[in-house]
Design a protein around this motif. Structure first.
Motif, mmCIF file in Angstrom:
data_model
loop_
_atom_site.group_PDB
_atom_site.id
_atom_site.type_symbol
_atom_site.label_atom_id
_atom_site.label_comp_id
_atom_site.label_asym_id
_atom_site.label_seq_id
_atom_site.Cartn_x
_atom_site.Cartn_y
_atom_site.Cartn_z
ATOM 1 N N LEU A 12 -7.523 -4.652 -11.192
ATOM 2 C CA LEU A 12 -8.639 -5.316 -11.849
ATOM 3 C C LEU A 12 -9.936 -5.065 -11.074
ATOM 4 N N ALA A 13 -9.865 -5.252 -9.761
ATOM 5 C CA ALA A 13 -11.041 -5.010 -8.919
ATOM 6 C C ALA A 13 -11.464 -3.545 -8.983
ATOM 7 N N ALA A 14 -10.495 -2.635 -8.994
ATOM 8 C CA ALA A 14 -10.810 -1.207 -9.075
ATOM 9 C C ALA A 14 -11.489 -0.874 -10.399
ATOM 10 N N ALA A 15 -11.011 -1.477 -11.487
ATOM 11 C CA ALA A 15 -11.617 -1.229 -12.799
ATOM 12 C C ALA A 15 -13.072 -1.683 -12.807
ATOM 13 N N GLU A 16 -13.315 -2.874 -12.289
ATOM 14 C CA GLU A 16 -14.686 -3.399 -12.251
ATOM 15 C C GLU A 16 -15.553 -2.581 -11.302
ATOM 16 N N LEU A 17 -15.000 -2.147 -10.186
ATOM 17 C CA LEU A 17 -15.747 -1.318 -9.245
ATOM 18 C C LEU A 17 -16.171 0.001 -9.896
ATOM 19 N N HIS A 18 -15.274 0.642 -10.611
ATOM 20 C CA HIS A 18 -15.639 1.889 -11.302
ATOM 21 C C HIS A 18 -16.731 1.639 -12.337
ATOM 22 N N ARG A 19 -16.628 0.524 -13.062
ATOM 23 C CA ARG A 19 -17.662 0.215 -14.048
ATOM 24 C C ARG A 19 -19.017 0.027 -13.374
ATOM 25 N N LEU A 20 -19.026 -0.721 -12.288
ATOM 26 C CA LEU A 20 -20.286 -0.956 -11.580
ATOM 27 C C LEU A 20 -20.838 0.322 -10.965
ATOM 28 N N ARG A 21 -19.956 1.154 -10.428
ATOM 29 C CA ARG A 21 -20.410 2.438 -9.882
ATOM 30 C C ARG A 21 -21.026 3.297 -10.979
ATOM 31 N N GLY A 22 -20.421 3.256 -12.161
ATOM 32 C CA GLY A 22 -20.973 3.997 -13.292
ATOM 33 C C GLY A 22 -22.335 3.470 -13.691
ATOM 34 N N GLU A 23 -22.461 2.156 -13.782
ATOM 35 C CA GLU A 23 -23.755 1.546 -14.118
ATOM 36 C C GLU A 23 -24.821 1.945 -13.095
ATOM 37 N N HIS A 24 -24.458 1.894 -11.820
ATOM 38 C CA HIS A 24 -25.410 2.256 -10.767
ATOM 39 C C HIS A 24 -25.798 3.726 -10.858
ATOM 40 N N ALA A 25 -24.818 4.585 -11.049
ATOM 41 C CA ALA A 25 -25.107 6.024 -11.144
ATOM 42 C C ALA A 25 -26.043 6.308 -12.311
ATOM 43 N N ILE A 26 -25.835 5.638 -13.410
ATOM 44 C CA ILE A 26 -26.682 5.845 -14.583
ATOM 45 C C ILE A 26 -28.080 5.281 -14.342
ATOM 46 N N THR A 28 -29.686 5.015 -11.637
ATOM 47 C CA THR A 28 -30.434 5.770 -10.632
ATOM 48 C C THR A 28 -30.418 7.269 -10.898
ATOM 49 N N ALA A 29 -29.921 7.672 -12.055
ATOM 50 C CA ALA A 29 -29.769 9.097 -12.373
ATOM 51 C C ALA A 29 -31.102 9.823 -12.350
ATOM 52 N N ARG A 30 -31.057 11.019 -11.780
ATOM 53 C CA ARG A 30 -32.215 11.908 -11.774
ATOM 54 C C ARG A 30 -31.923 13.207 -12.525
ATOM 55 N N THR A 31 -30.647 13.475 -12.743
ATOM 56 C CA THR A 31 -30.259 14.702 -13.432
ATOM 57 C C THR A 31 -29.213 14.388 -14.489
ATOM 58 N N ILE A 32 -28.982 15.342 -15.351
ATOM 59 C CA ILE A 32 -27.935 15.220 -16.360
ATOM 60 C C ILE A 32 -26.585 15.033 -15.677
ATOM 61 N N GLU A 33 -26.371 15.743 -14.591
ATOM 62 C CA GLU A 33 -25.101 15.622 -13.866
ATOM 63 C C GLU A 33 -24.887 14.201 -13.352
ATOM 64 N N ASP A 34 -25.967 13.552 -12.900
ATOM 65 C CA ASP A 34 -25.874 12.161 -12.453
ATOM 66 C C ASP A 34 -25.431 11.250 -13.602
ATOM 67 N N LEU A 35 -26.028 11.466 -14.778
ATOM 68 C CA LEU A 35 -25.643 10.677 -15.945
ATOM 69 C C LEU A 35 -24.183 10.903 -16.300
ATOM 70 N N GLU A 36 -23.776 12.161 -16.307
ATOM 71 C CA GLU A 36 -22.393 12.488 -16.657
ATOM 72 C C GLU A 36 -21.411 11.872 -15.664
ATOM 73 N N ALA A 37 -21.762 11.885 -14.379
ATOM 74 C CA ALA A 37 -20.903 11.277 -13.360
ATOM 75 C C ALA A 37 -20.795 9.767 -13.596
ATOM 76 N N GLY A 38 -21.892 9.135 -13.963
ATOM 77 C CA GLY A 38 -21.860 7.714 -14.254
ATOM 78 C C GLY A 38 -20.976 7.387 -15.443
ATOM 79 N N VAL A 39 -21.071 8.184 -16.483
ATOM 80 C CA VAL A 39 -20.235 7.954 -17.666
ATOM 81 C C VAL A 39 -18.762 8.165 -17.324
ATOM 82 N N ARG A 40 -18.472 9.151 -16.478
ATOM 83 C CA ARG A 40 -17.076 9.357 -16.045
ATOM 84 C C ARG A 40 -16.549 8.120 -15.318
ATOM 85 N N GLU A 41 -17.365 7.528 -14.457
ATOM 86 C CA GLU A 41 -16.955 6.304 -13.756
ATOM 87 C C GLU A 41 -16.697 5.176 -14.746
#
Length: 98
Positions: A12-26, A28-41
């Protein structure tokens, strides 16, 4: 029973951590790759929450995915790989699910 509960709690904690990491990556995204990495998380968080049966975390991850999935495709600048429109940063932050 304690080991099983801890394992489920860890997932459960891992699922929420991945979601939060994705939100953060998105956010703070500066490139398309950053956005894609966030969506993957976000997708990993959604998958973990689904497998764990954590409906509230799954629902949050699903809302995040609905907001952001495909945003990289819509914002591509073919020549640079940079975000095509800086207003997308404000748009994303306005919908951020904390």
């Amino acid at each position: 029973a304690g080991a099983t509960e801890n394992g489920a709690g860890d997932r459960l904690a891992a699922a929420e951590l991945h979601r939060l990491r994705g939100e953060h990556a998105i956010a703070t995204a500066r490139t398309i790759e950053d956005l894609e990495a966030g969506v993957r998380e976000l997708r990993v968080g959604f998958d973990l929450a689904t497998a764990t049966g954590a409906e509230h975390v799954r629902a949050r991850a699903e809302r995040s995915l609905e907001r952001y999935d495909g945003v990289a495709d819509r914002r591509k600048d073919d020549s640079s790989g940079q975000l095509g429109d800086v207003t997308v940063l404000g748009d994303r932050r306005a919908g951020w699910d904390a």
